[in-house]
Design an enzyme around this catalytic site. Sequence first.
Site: not given
Length: 486
Positions: A234, A386, A289, A156-157, A182, A255-256
């Site tokens: 995540s 984080e 992230c 969602w970011n 999301a 991509e975590l």
Amino acid sequence: MSNSTMTLLREQAYVGGRWIVAEDKARKWVNDPATGETIGHVPDLNAAYIDGAIDAAHHAFSTWRHTSVVERADKLLAWYDGMHEYAEELARLMTWEQGKPIGEARGEVDYAASFLRWFAEEGRRANGSTIPPENTQIAIGTVKEPVGVAAMITPWNFPLAMITRKVAAALAAGCTTLVNPANQTPFCALSLAILAERAGLNNGEFNVVTGAGKLFSERVCATDKVRALSFTGSTTVGRQLIRQSADTVKCTAMELGGNAPFIVCDDIDIDAAVEGAIAAKFQTSGQDCVAANRIYVHRSIYEDFIGRFAERMNAMKVGNGFDEDTEIGPLINEDAVEKAQSLIDDARDQGARIIGREQGAAPGSQFFMPTLVADFTPDMQVSSEESFAPIAPICSFDDDDEVIAAANDTIFGLASYVYTHTDARIRKFMRGLEYGMVGVNTMDITGPHVPFGGIKQSGLGREGGHVGMDEYLETKYYCIGGLPAV
């Protein structure tokens, strides 16, 4: 804002070139994080609908894989043009459902569109190779072929860019795609579907499957019809998706999580470093992230840096993203606010200095006032977690080896930053930092030409750059015998 002002808002899923509403009327409601008001709803698709979407993408693959690179490029470029034509509406839709300040939202629209153009051009360069044979009567080499249907689970970011960065690469490679956006930001994904349909991607090449990510992942991971899975989110969820993909041996791109260090040496311009740290920390209200999660400042300039950083931070406007002056918008939900407060409380209890405006001054229940946590230690939660919030932990260091060791003391390895003007130091930090990306004297490290990704438990593979299509291509080796002797 109102639905009547949005021509790109669609309360339906997009599957196989058709707009659908679930027959069972199951819905996911979407709220404005700044006001709490309801924006609308999207279908909460059940297993049967997800399986139908998989079938649609699988059927479309048999045709799309054989289209020319010119046709693929033309459609991606038409999609790119559509995004620019509706850029302001896309930005306002993003701010409405995600909360991002409108200036940042406009920037993300351009950023997201850039991947369509990049991969439209890069699709022409999915080159194979000719291998000199040891026997002159055979010919050997390689060709690149699309892996198959690719599923994407997106966050969602960055609700536009994280879709186009994945989908454009896959489509350019000849794959068809399934996107599960999301639940907080499905309308951005559906707006892309409207523009993709207009660009001619209307036969199942691009599908937006709304609803629960857990059910979507279970269905796509269980079937051989889906050959690739790309996820941004995540590390905890990424581990689970890798396990779920094992039985069908999928190509996985992950991509975590991140825990980015931002290192400020004693040979730099402090104001430039402060501005870099502010930008690296507070973009997307800290919900990024690659956001600076730990700031290390050389002891000789430590208090000076804190004073200037705090002054700049406290001047930032917190408010509704539609206000052109807003620099920090709301967090995505109240749980995020509670987590941010718990990190602050833990740091305060362990002796950190908490600097910033009172949280009571926040303009709503989903806002968190930017906060500096001075003198953080490795035992504090802000050091290892984080935050995904406008929280800036800062501590001092004395020598380069010490700070490199501290920066690397994490399971994560996505992005890192260092500010120094000494050539030898630049080389030392660039090689010594265990991260997939190192920004030196800048926090602006992304773009369509960049191989974005991390090491350690921050992910697998790369997105963007000339390697961005590799996640969606297989290398096929050929050996042709029986050639006439020369």
